[in-house]
Design a protein around this motif. Sequence first.
Motif, PDB file in Angstrom:
ATOM      1  N   ARG A  98       0.968  -1.312   0.049  1.00  0.00           N
ATOM      2  CA  ARG A  98      -0.047   0.025  -0.021  1.00  0.00           C
ATOM      3  C   ARG A  98       0.775   1.185  -0.058  1.00  0.00           C
ATOM      4  O   ARG A  98       0.486   2.226  -0.224  1.00  0.00           O
ATOM      5  N   ARG A  99       2.285   1.112   0.361  1.00  0.00           N
ATOM      6  CA  ARG A  99       3.089   2.281   0.149  1.00  0.00           C
ATOM      7  C   ARG A  99       3.002   2.674  -0.988  1.00  0.00           C
ATOM      8  O   ARG A  99       3.618   3.951  -1.358  1.00  0.00           O
ATOM      9  N   ARG A 101       1.696   3.812  -3.633  1.00  0.00           N
ATOM     10  CA  ARG A 101       0.139   4.327  -4.004  1.00  0.00           C
ATOM     11  C   ARG A 101      -0.060   4.235  -5.463  1.00  0.00           C
ATOM     12  O   ARG A 101      -1.124   4.555  -6.063  1.00  0.00           O
ATOM     13  N   GLY A 102       0.891   4.648  -6.326  1.00  0.00           N
ATOM     14  CA  GLY A 102       0.769   4.240  -7.813  1.00  0.00           C
ATOM     15  C   GLY A 102       0.286   2.791  -8.237  1.00  0.00           C
ATOM     16  O   GLY A 102       0.138   2.854  -9.568  1.00  0.00           O
TER      17      GLY A 102
ATOM     18  N   ASN B  96      -2.225  11.011  -3.561  1.00  0.00           N
ATOM     19  CA  ASN B  96      -0.927  10.612  -3.625  1.00  0.00           C
ATOM     20  C   ASN B  96      -0.088  10.824  -2.712  1.00  0.00           C
ATOM     21  O   ASN B  96       0.965  10.432  -2.289  1.00  0.00           O
ATOM     22  N   ILE B  97      -0.895  11.230  -1.575  1.00  0.00           N
ATOM     23  CA  ILE B  97      -0.058  11.762  -0.231  1.00  0.00           C
ATOM     24  C   ILE B  97      -0.537  10.588   0.713  1.00  0.00           C
ATOM     25  O   ILE B  97      -1.645  10.272   1.157  1.00  0.00           O
ATOM     26  N   LEU B  98       0.351   9.954   1.249  1.00  0.00           N
ATOM     27  CA  LEU B  98       0.201   8.610   2.159  1.00  0.00           C
ATOM     28  C   LEU B  98      -0.892   8.791   3.348  1.00  0.00           C
ATOM     29  O   LEU B  98      -1.611   8.020   3.486  1.00  0.00           O
ATOM     30  N   GLY B 100      -3.080  11.128   3.417  1.00  0.00           N
ATOM     31  CA  GLY B 100      -4.223  11.902   3.099  1.00  0.00           C
ATOM     32  C   GLY B 100      -5.278  11.231   2.231  1.00  0.00           C
ATOM     33  O   GLY B 100      -4.927  10.761   1.041  1.00  0.00           O
TER      34      GLY B 100
END
Lengths: 116, 117
Positions: A98-99, A101-102, B96-98, B100
């Motif tokens: 999940r880190r 995010r892309g 794309n902000i972990l 948020g």
Amino acid sequence: EAGVTQFPSHSVIEKGQTVTLRCDPISGHDNLYWYRRVMGKEIKFLLHFVKESKQDESGMPNNRFLAERTGGTYSTLKVQPAELEDSGVYFCASSQDRRLRGTEAFFGQGTRLTVV
Amino acid sequence: AQSVAQPEDQVNVAEGNPLTVKCTYSVSGNPYLFWYVQYPNRGLQFLLKYITGDNLVKGSYGFEAEFNKSQTSFHLKKPSALVSDSALYFCAVRHNILTGGGNKLTFGTGTQLKVEL
């Protein structure tokens, strides 16, 4: 490699009954998501598991919906008791870390639930 | 809050002609953008994504999409449509902000593409 699989593909139940949907994510994917598309509208997020833990359940509509992911493998989504407005297509998706995010999520074929 | 708009419920195009399926988004900060396609009786299939870098991204089946930050758009395009491209297309955005917005995708309402001979 097997994709995300969902059971059943279709379910027709009467109002007030209970239905359990199952999702088997791609092997090795820690992230598992449930989404729902109701009456041709947008696909809406329900909840997100990381392994067996619920990371985000902000989209669950009410307490008639219960999701579990025992052992961090497959997941079930139970609706009890079902109401007419629960009809729709329920999608499950899985993704890797999940880190990242892309990273894209991979979706199952969905379960079409009809409550009559 | 993040949101996606697909202004067209249906797009009709003749085979061989170029096609465009429109998508605009709203998100705090920079977005991760995705296109998915759903063929009849099938699940959602990933087509392409924009993460960073070149604004024109290429995906499966000859599709491409152009990220336009100033217009907050991510339109899906294909130079020459095929009848087999007829399907339901969904645009989606992820923050794309972990910390948020969580890790969830926010989808548009979908656009039905019909390609005719």
